[in-house]
Motif scaffolding. Sequence first.
Motif, PDB file in Angstrom:
ATOM      1  N   ARG A 178      50.081  11.772  62.090  1.00 23.83           N
ATOM      2  CA  ARG A 178      49.952  10.689  61.098  1.00 23.83           C
ATOM      3  C   ARG A 178      50.439  11.189  59.744  1.00 23.83           C
ATOM      4  O   ARG A 178      50.280  12.366  59.429  1.00 23.83           O
ATOM      5  CB  ARG A 178      48.487  10.233  60.970  1.00 23.83           C
ATOM      6  N   VAL A 179      50.967  10.256  58.947  1.00 22.87           N
ATOM      7  CA  VAL A 179      51.542  10.633  57.650  1.00 22.87           C
ATOM      8  C   VAL A 179      50.490  10.522  56.544  1.00 22.87           C
ATOM      9  O   VAL A 179      49.774   9.514  56.468  1.00 22.87           O
ATOM     10  CB  VAL A 179      52.755   9.728  57.314  1.00 22.87           C
ATOM     11  N   THR A 181      49.576  11.905  52.187  1.00 22.88           N
ATOM     12  CA  THR A 181      50.140  12.375  50.916  1.00 22.88           C
ATOM     13  C   THR A 181      49.427  13.637  50.465  1.00 22.88           C
ATOM     14  O   THR A 181      48.191  13.710  50.570  1.00 22.88           O
ATOM     15  CB  THR A 181      49.930  11.277  49.846  1.00 22.88           C
ATOM     16  N   ASP A 195      43.555  13.029  50.601  1.00 25.83           N
ATOM     17  CA  ASP A 195      42.515  12.003  50.661  1.00 25.83           C
ATOM     18  C   ASP A 195      42.804  11.095  51.845  1.00 25.83           C
ATOM     19  O   ASP A 195      43.823  10.391  51.869  1.00 25.83           O
ATOM     20  CB  ASP A 195      42.508  11.163  49.376  1.00 25.83           C
ATOM     21  N   LEU A 197      41.608   7.988  54.304  1.00 23.88           N
ATOM     22  CA  LEU A 197      40.739   6.814  54.310  1.00 23.88           C
ATOM     23  C   LEU A 197      40.009   6.679  55.649  1.00 23.88           C
ATOM     24  O   LEU A 197      40.634   6.769  56.713  1.00 23.88           O
ATOM     25  CB  LEU A 197      41.578   5.555  54.062  1.00 23.88           C
ATOM     26  N   HIS A 199      39.066   4.102  57.510  1.00 28.55           N
ATOM     27  CA  HIS A 199      39.272   2.657  57.556  1.00 28.55           C
ATOM     28  C   HIS A 199      38.488   2.028  58.698  1.00 28.55           C
ATOM     29  O   HIS A 199      37.918   2.717  59.543  1.00 28.55           O
ATOM     30  CB  HIS A 199      40.771   2.334  57.665  1.00 28.55           C
ATOM     31  N   ALA A 205      40.740   6.209  65.782  1.00 26.80           N
ATOM     32  CA  ALA A 205      42.034   6.492  65.159  1.00 26.80           C
ATOM     33  C   ALA A 205      42.139   7.994  64.903  1.00 26.80           C
ATOM     34  O   ALA A 205      41.275   8.574  64.249  1.00 26.80           O
ATOM     35  CB  ALA A 205      42.141   5.722  63.848  1.00 26.80           C
ATOM     36  N   GLY A 207      43.803   9.965  62.931  1.00 21.83           N
ATOM     37  CA  GLY A 207      43.792  10.463  61.553  1.00 21.83           C
ATOM     38  C   GLY A 207      42.413  10.349  60.932  1.00 21.83           C
ATOM     39  O   GLY A 207      41.819  11.344  60.483  1.00 21.83           O
ATOM     40  N   ALA A 208      41.888   9.128  60.932  1.00 24.77           N
ATOM     41  CA  ALA A 208      40.607   8.896  60.273  1.00 24.77           C
ATOM     42  C   ALA A 208      39.473   9.624  61.003  1.00 24.77           C
ATOM     43  O   ALA A 208      38.545  10.151  60.368  1.00 24.77           O
ATOM     44  CB  ALA A 208      40.332   7.400  60.192  1.00 24.77           C
ATOM     45  N   ARG A 347      50.263  -0.637  59.390  1.00 23.36           N
ATOM     46  CA  ARG A 347      50.486  -2.004  59.853  1.00 23.36           C
ATOM     47  C   ARG A 347      49.266  -2.468  60.616  1.00 23.36           C
ATOM     48  O   ARG A 347      48.840  -1.796  61.576  1.00 23.36           O
ATOM     49  CB  ARG A 347      51.725  -2.034  60.745  1.00 23.36           C
ATOM     50  N   GLY A 349      46.757  -3.707  63.098  1.00 21.82           N
ATOM     51  CA  GLY A 349      46.810  -3.851  64.556  1.00 21.82           C
ATOM     52  C   GLY A 349      47.761  -2.876  65.234  1.00 21.82           C
ATOM     53  O   GLY A 349      47.911  -2.913  66.447  1.00 21.82           O
ATOM     54  N   GLY A 352      49.415   4.359  64.568  1.00 25.89           N
ATOM     55  CA  GLY A 352      50.563   5.222  64.275  1.00 25.89           C
ATOM     56  C   GLY A 352      51.317   4.813  63.047  1.00 25.89           C
ATOM     57  O   GLY A 352      52.393   5.337  62.767  1.00 25.89           O
TER      58      GLY A 352
HETATM   59  C1  LIG Z   1      54.317   7.929  53.308  1.00 23.43           C
HETATM   60  C2  LIG Z   1      52.881   7.623  53.714  1.00 23.43           C
HETATM   61  C3  LIG Z   1      51.832   8.224  53.031  1.00 23.43           C
HETATM   62  C4  LIG Z   1      50.502   7.952  53.386  1.00 23.43           C
HETATM   63  N1  LIG Z   1      49.475   8.561  52.692  1.00 23.43           N
HETATM   64  C5  LIG Z   1      48.198   8.321  53.053  1.00 23.43           C
HETATM   65  C6  LIG Z   1      47.102   8.997  52.391  1.00 23.43           C
HETATM   66  O1  LIG Z   1      47.316   9.874  51.544  1.00 23.43           O
HETATM   67  N2  LIG Z   1      45.824   8.684  52.756  1.00 23.43           N
HETATM   68  C7  LIG Z   1      45.570   7.746  53.748  1.00 23.43           C
HETATM   69  O2  LIG Z   1      44.391   7.501  54.034  1.00 23.43           O
HETATM   70  N3  LIG Z   1      46.574   7.115  54.406  1.00 23.43           N
HETATM   71  C8  LIG Z   1      47.873   7.386  54.090  1.00 23.43           C
HETATM   72  N4  LIG Z   1      48.894   6.773  54.757  1.00 23.43           N
HETATM   73  C9  LIG Z   1      48.568   5.756  55.774  1.00 23.43           C
HETATM   74  C10 LIG Z   1      48.207   6.361  57.131  1.00 23.43           C
HETATM   75  O3  LIG Z   1      49.301   7.128  57.639  1.00 23.43           O
HETATM   76  C11 LIG Z   1      47.913   5.203  58.095  1.00 23.43           C
HETATM   77  O4  LIG Z   1      46.834   4.448  57.631  1.00 23.43           O
HETATM   78  C12 LIG Z   1      47.665   5.682  59.513  1.00 23.43           C
HETATM   79  O5  LIG Z   1      47.787   4.585  60.378  1.00 23.43           O
HETATM   80  C13 LIG Z   1      46.271   6.300  59.682  1.00 23.43           C
HETATM   81  O6  LIG Z   1      46.184   6.824  60.982  1.00 23.43           O
HETATM   82  P1  LIG Z   1      44.858   6.672  61.872  1.00 23.43           P
HETATM   83  O7  LIG Z   1      45.037   7.592  63.013  1.00 23.43           O
HETATM   84  O8  LIG Z   1      43.646   6.789  61.017  1.00 23.43           O
HETATM   85  O9  LIG Z   1      44.937   5.161  62.385  1.00 23.43           O
HETATM   86  P2  LIG Z   1      45.924   4.600  63.522  1.00 23.43           P
HETATM   87  O10 LIG Z   1      45.642   5.229  64.841  1.00 23.43           O
HETATM   88  O11 LIG Z   1      47.313   4.699  63.015  1.00 23.43           O
HETATM   89  O12 LIG Z   1      45.510   3.062  63.578  1.00 23.43           O
HETATM   90  C14 LIG Z   1      44.379   2.606  64.337  1.00 23.43           C
HETATM   91  C15 LIG Z   1      44.050   1.187  63.877  1.00 23.43           C
HETATM   92  O13 LIG Z   1      43.597   1.249  62.525  1.00 23.43           O
HETATM   93  C16 LIG Z   1      44.373   0.383  61.706  1.00 23.43           C
HETATM   94  N5  LIG Z   1      44.592   1.014  60.381  1.00 23.43           N
HETATM   95  C17 LIG Z   1      45.380   2.078  60.067  1.00 23.43           C
HETATM   96  N6  LIG Z   1      45.322   2.354  58.747  1.00 23.43           N
HETATM   97  C18 LIG Z   1      44.468   1.426  58.223  1.00 23.43           C
HETATM   98  C19 LIG Z   1      44.007   1.163  56.896  1.00 23.43           C
HETATM   99  N7  LIG Z   1      44.397   1.891  55.851  1.00 23.43           N
HETATM  100  N8  LIG Z   1      43.122   0.150  56.718  1.00 23.43           N
HETATM  101  C20 LIG Z   1      42.692  -0.610  57.764  1.00 23.43           C
HETATM  102  N9  LIG Z   1      43.109  -0.423  59.042  1.00 23.43           N
HETATM  103  C21 LIG Z   1      43.980   0.594  59.256  1.00 23.43           C
HETATM  104  C22 LIG Z   1      45.703   0.198  62.445  1.00 23.43           C
HETATM  105  O14 LIG Z   1      46.300  -1.030  62.095  1.00 23.43           O
HETATM  106  C23 LIG Z   1      45.275   0.254  63.889  1.00 23.43           C
HETATM  107  O15 LIG Z   1      44.838  -1.014  64.317  1.00 23.43           O
HETATM  108  C24 LIG Z   1      50.227   7.043  54.434  1.00 23.43           C
HETATM  109  C25 LIG Z   1      51.296   6.459  55.149  1.00 23.43           C
HETATM  110  C26 LIG Z   1      52.595   6.746  54.789  1.00 23.43           C
HETATM  111  C27 LIG Z   1      53.736   6.109  55.559  1.00 23.43           C
END
Ligand SMILES: Cc1cc2nc3c(=O)[nH]c(=O)nc-3n(C[C@H](O)[C@H](O)[C@H](O)COP(=O)(O)OP(=O)(O)OC[C@H]3O[C@@H](n4cnc5c(N)ncnc54)[C@H](O)[C@@H]3O)c2cc1C
Length: 359
Positions: A178-179, A181, A195, A197, A199, A205, A207-208, A347, A349, A352
Amino acid sequence: MTMHAPVRLVATLVVPSPDPVALRARLAEHVGRHASCVTTDSGDVVLSSELGRSRLALEAGALRITAESADPAGLAYIKMIMANHVLDFGEADVALHWTGVGAAGSPLPFFRQMTVTGAATFGRFRRLTLKGDDLGRFAESGLHVRLLLPAEGVRQRWPVTGDDGRPWWPDGNPPPARVYTLRRIDVAAGEVEIDMLLHVGHRDAPGAAFAERARPGDVVGMTGPGGGDLPAASDYLFLADETGLPAVARMLAEMPVGCRVRAILEVEGREDWQDLPSAAEADIVWLHRRDGARLETMVDAIGADDLQPDVVVWGGMEHAARRAIYRRAVDIWGLSRDRLRLASYWRRGQAGGDHHHDD
Ligand SMILES: Cc1cc2nc3c(=O)[nH]c(=O)nc-3n(C[C@H](O)[C@H](O)[C@H](O)COP(=O)(O)OP(=O)(O)OC[C@H]3O[C@@H](n4cnc5c(N)ncnc54)[C@H](O)[C@@H]3O)c2cc1C
């Protein structure tokens, strides 16, 4: 005084192909979206970017790709990008094999193993402090990294350079990536802060969930850095939700005296506010989602006349919000692409994240 030319690191890949002319054209078209592309007098195609340069030359029944860079990580990225494209095109019937710098089995120059040294919760964020070696290049260009997130309890083995230039994973499949900052980086201390989130639905998920369970001593992989530049201007408009907030914090912290920034930040509520120190003249507006406030609505109320003529608009947010704001910036504010840096950071729903812009 002796002048030294920059060291050029070189690697070569010969791809056997039934139609090397077509392969060269497809590579030029795809890689050329992110690089400048020229055809030399001898007919070779040369692609150049901040990573380095690659030359595509025809041979009998093959295409010869010569990659060059002053930087080992730049060279490794070019090798990986070229291999990914050739394999995506379904061109390679035989295994690909690069020769030259970056032999199979050597460390990947853009990869670091990082160890968690601190994890603190504030608002809906977890701030992880990670330590690692040789972080200089992570402070030099883009703000973002890709975290490679081991599943709970798994002792992850990390990748090395593969024969074909792509990362080779000793245990097969890579863990989810996961990406994020780098909100802060201290090269001398070998330390970064991220930092992350927590979420909605974060427990499923990668990342979280990693952020929530992370404890000192846990390890995570990190590749990068990536992300574009922020064009020079005296006036900026920053638009972000929580995912873009760490980038806003870092850009504000690094901005010089004399710049003016208006930052409009959508968060769940007051608990997500944070200090955003800056030498620039910064006007910070917090929008509370819980009270019905939204970035798009706020942006709809901004007319072209409210913006300085040389303003640069930067944004990191959810896909649909970005799309609406991009349309307004182009159609109503009349901003050209070179003054727009609006990215989709996630995005709804879709696991990744979302790294495609469909303007
Ligand atoms: C260039 C770049 C920089 C980023 N920097 C940061 C950062 O510094 N800190 C940070 O927290 N995130 C950051 N993000 C966003 C992060 O990469 C995404 O939120 C990512 O999907 C989190 O991965 P996950 O494994 O937690 O959730 P995923 O497995 O990707 O998603 C699982 C579910 O959660 C939902 N979901 C994902 N993100 C959110 C959200 N923010 N709010 C509500 N629902 C969500 C998805 O839609 C999906 O349904 C950045 C993204 C990019 C492209």
